[in-house]
Design a protein around this motif. Sequence first.
Motif, PDB file in Angstrom:
ATOM      1  N   ASP A 163      -5.499   6.110  -6.623  1.00 36.33           N
ATOM      2  CA  ASP A 163      -5.102   4.671  -6.789  1.00 36.33           C
ATOM      3  C   ASP A 163      -3.580   4.703  -6.435  1.00 36.33           C
ATOM      4  OD1 ASP A 163      -7.337   4.067  -7.995  1.00 36.33           O
ATOM      5  OD2 ASP A 163      -6.479   4.816  -9.860  1.00 36.33           O
ATOM      6  N   GLU A 164      -2.719   5.920  -6.238  1.00 30.84           N
ATOM      7  CA  GLU A 164      -1.447   5.503  -5.719  1.00 30.84           C
ATOM      8  C   GLU A 164      -1.063   6.458  -4.545  1.00 30.84           C
ATOM      9  OE1 GLU A 164       0.972   3.924  -7.442  1.00 30.84           O
ATOM     10  OE2 GLU A 164      -0.372   3.330  -8.876  1.00 30.84           O
TER      11      GLU A 164
ATOM     12  N   ASN B 240       0.842   8.869  -1.989  1.00 30.14           N
ATOM     13  CA  ASN B 240       1.462  10.001  -2.158  1.00 30.14           C
ATOM     14  C   ASN B 240       3.063   9.930  -1.818  1.00 30.14           C
ATOM     15  OD1 ASN B 240      -0.782  11.583  -2.421  1.00 30.14           O
ATOM     16  ND2 ASN B 240      -0.620  12.983  -0.927  1.00 30.14           N
TER      17      ASN B 240
ATOM     18  N   ARG C 214      -4.989   7.909   2.094  1.00 26.65           N
ATOM     19  CA  ARG C 214      -4.742   7.703   0.833  1.00 26.65           C
ATOM     20  C   ARG C 214      -5.891   8.196  -0.259  1.00 26.65           C
ATOM     21  NH1 ARG C 214      -1.974   2.289  -1.731  1.00 26.65           N
ATOM     22  NH2 ARG C 214      -3.601   2.724  -3.308  1.00 26.65           N
TER      23      ARG C 214
ATOM     24  N   THR D 166      -6.915  -2.002  -1.000  1.00 23.29           N
ATOM     25  CA  THR D 166      -6.258  -2.878  -2.074  1.00 23.29           C
ATOM     26  C   THR D 166      -5.138  -3.706  -1.152  1.00 23.29           C
ATOM     27  OG1 THR D 166      -4.483  -1.136  -2.106  1.00 23.29           O
ATOM     28  CG2 THR D 166      -6.160  -1.035  -3.808  1.00 23.29           C
TER      29      THR D 166
ATOM     30  N   ARG E 218       1.004  -1.005   0.117  1.00 23.52           N
ATOM     31  CA  ARG E 218       0.155  -0.004   0.044  1.00 23.52           C
ATOM     32  C   ARG E 218       0.861   1.425   0.056  1.00 23.52           C
ATOM     33  NH1 ARG E 218      -5.315   0.789   0.127  1.00 23.52           N
ATOM     34  NH2 ARG E 218      -5.416   1.900   2.109  1.00 23.52           N
ATOM     35  N   GLY E 219       2.130   1.121  -0.073  1.00 26.02           N
ATOM     36  CA  GLY E 219       3.184   2.320   0.156  1.00 26.02           C
ATOM     37  C   GLY E 219       3.095   3.021   1.202  1.00 26.02           C
TER      38      GLY E 219
END
Lengths: 407, 407
Positions: free
Chosen positions: A366-367, A369, A363, B131, A340-341
Amino acid sequence: MDGDGFPLRGLRVLEIGHFVAAPFATRLLADLGADVIKIEPLTGDPVRQWGEQVDGKSIWWSLHGRNKRSLACNLKDPKAIELILRLVRECDAVVENFRPGQLVRLGIGPDVLRRERPDLIIAHISGFGQTGPYRDRAAFGVIGEAIGGLRHLTNQAPGRTDLPPVRVGVSIGDSLAGLYAAFGLVSALWQRDRTAGDAKPRTIDVALTESVLSLMEGMLPEYGRLGKVRQPTGGGIPTAAPTNAYPSADGAYVLIAANSEPLFAKLMGLIGRPDLIGVARFSGNQQRVQNSVELDELIGQWSRRHDSETLIELLTGEDIPNSRVYTAADIAHDPQYRERGMILDVHDEAFDGPILHPGVVPRFGDEPNAIRWPGPAIGAHNEEILRGLLSMDDQEIFVLREKGVIS
Amino acid sequence: MDGDGFPLRGLRVLEIGHFVAAPFATRLLADLGADVIKIEPLTGDPVRQWGEQVDGKSIWWSLHGRNKRSLACNLKDPKAIELILRLVRECDAVVENFRPGQLVRLGIGPDVLRRERPDLIIAHISGFGQTGPYRDRAAFGVIGEAIGGLRHLTNQAPGRTDLPPVRVGVSIGDSLAGLYAAFGLVSALWQRDRTAGDAKPRTIDVALTESVLSLMEGMLPEYGRLGKVRQPTGGGIPTAAPTNAYPSADGAYVLIAANSEPLFAKLMGLIGRPDLIGVARFSGNQQRVQNSVELDELIGQWSRRHDSETLIELLTGEDIPNSRVYTAADIAHDPQYRERGMILDVHDEAFDGPILHPGVVPRFGDEPNAIRWPGPAIGAHNEEILRGLLSMDDQEIFVLREKGVIS
């Protein structure tokens, strides 16, 4: 999708803060794209001394100061006050967490700031708020947490231990106040801008005590109606059973939450006590809550016979919600966080290498930060800010530095 | 000053949520003036069964549901889905906290909703996020708190007790996720409206685990850089001493925070140990942290000799930050909270009398916000919403009710 992760791009905030609460509020804003200018004393925010240091530099600061710009100046010098007043014209909002009245004494009280910028949003954060009989009391996080009611409930059940009630493991009162300040600030901003800017001043007054109290669920209403003083319940939940942290053979604790009928039945099967399914004292959540000490003892007898890895395997195999009690090491290696970053290696030149940061919450899109930059050195953006926002030239900046107004 | 306390007036939010996280997010929005329409099953949000009940009605609900409108319908009926789709056209945002994918299965996934309202802001709240490999796992607050790292740190120091680590006394993971969702939603709203509405969809994806992790201060960076796994420190703070909860003669605990040089000296004078001022092992915060067990023992020997009232008098007389550990009763009678409008008697007809509510946080302007109304009965606003927003007439509403689509 560029704009999605950074909805606050275009917002400029002046932080006149220190320690945890105000800098946490501005980290949240900066993480979503706001331009945050942090005013620091020439010696830096004292929070830079907190926690582990490497070569005299705070590791936490890499996170706590990230995505902000630092302007270091001596607020006791009238020239620095002049800088603040010029800067505030370029800002939408100020976030501050000094003792109530301190900004007035420095000559940058709300009235003075709004002479420069009439529609300025000001978010004050303090221990007890800007008004009332306690407003001048010292604002320590632990005291805010105690007065908010959280400390009393974060403890073993009455009579189970002689040890003092534990502190929540982080400065939760400060962080909650920071969250409320950021939420309030953006709400005020929306109100201002949806009408194309109505030029009204807006003030947000956040108290640590009240931020904590705001989360205390039924505690206050139940006291008011029934005279019931809510008491702590240790590792369990007062309204659901079984759910607790259970000991394993290897000394770790495993959380199990099996407080519905089907989950309870599965768990009893797993611990070899299917005979307890359907008996009156464990039928229905209310009954189990009343007999939760006995129930926890039974589950604990089973859990102590297995190491935590095995427990987790057995419970997951039965689809019973469970988890180890994560440490920093568990978090750093967790595949979900990585995917998930939410665990980021951020290059930090102060440490000549990567520093592990938690990702940006919430968040957007989709990406995850990116972290634009880690916590800056004291005054790292002095020149950039003075040139870019105040159109100062070399000579003016040189003079300010010579006189010790800026670093 | 009318607009000041209610900056979110003009915002309309559909809540398709249950239990704690999403309803907490919408309480925050509603407290600041948003029109929140809560979609409930015909039997009501199951959170209405939590905590103390009077005549089968939840006291906590008076607070948890306040300032919102309730529309009760049977989401398994296609007619109810139709209602949702018509309603969403009139809404700026949706807040939901079902398991990822559940809204899609119900036929009201993001794509379907945005066919009706292209610029809809959607805030999802879940245990692990929308996700990643864990997305489908059950989302219990206690597990989110454990995986976020909070449970490990909220404990006595290693080796001090065999009791399991305590839970923070409230559903802190859910509340934090709710705060992040509200903050993210308003941030997205500002981005949308400052450009006079750009018609883009915006999605906020909040995980309980990540909301907790986001508050863990230096824990993760310090692990990454030094391999240090942060451990719990009981009632104290790992970076400051002395500060702890100290026992009194009457069995209560008193918090004392005296971790600066002048405060430490004052405290040593008060406990009759001025000889310890200036000795090497207690000089400077770093030294005191290293010797905090000895220091806490010395302070505890003194504090145990006095009852808590006396301790507070003595400490306050010396201007040393201190507090009792507040219970619900202490909070209800605290003059600062009362003065600030943070303890409100709200008339609730469900209980035929007043219910004690905490006030609205954050405070805007000079006056505390009023509570517009307490948590409504299930479906209390059905007719008002269907008539007012969807222009339905008696006949249409009668048919929906006859068919069991609404209550």
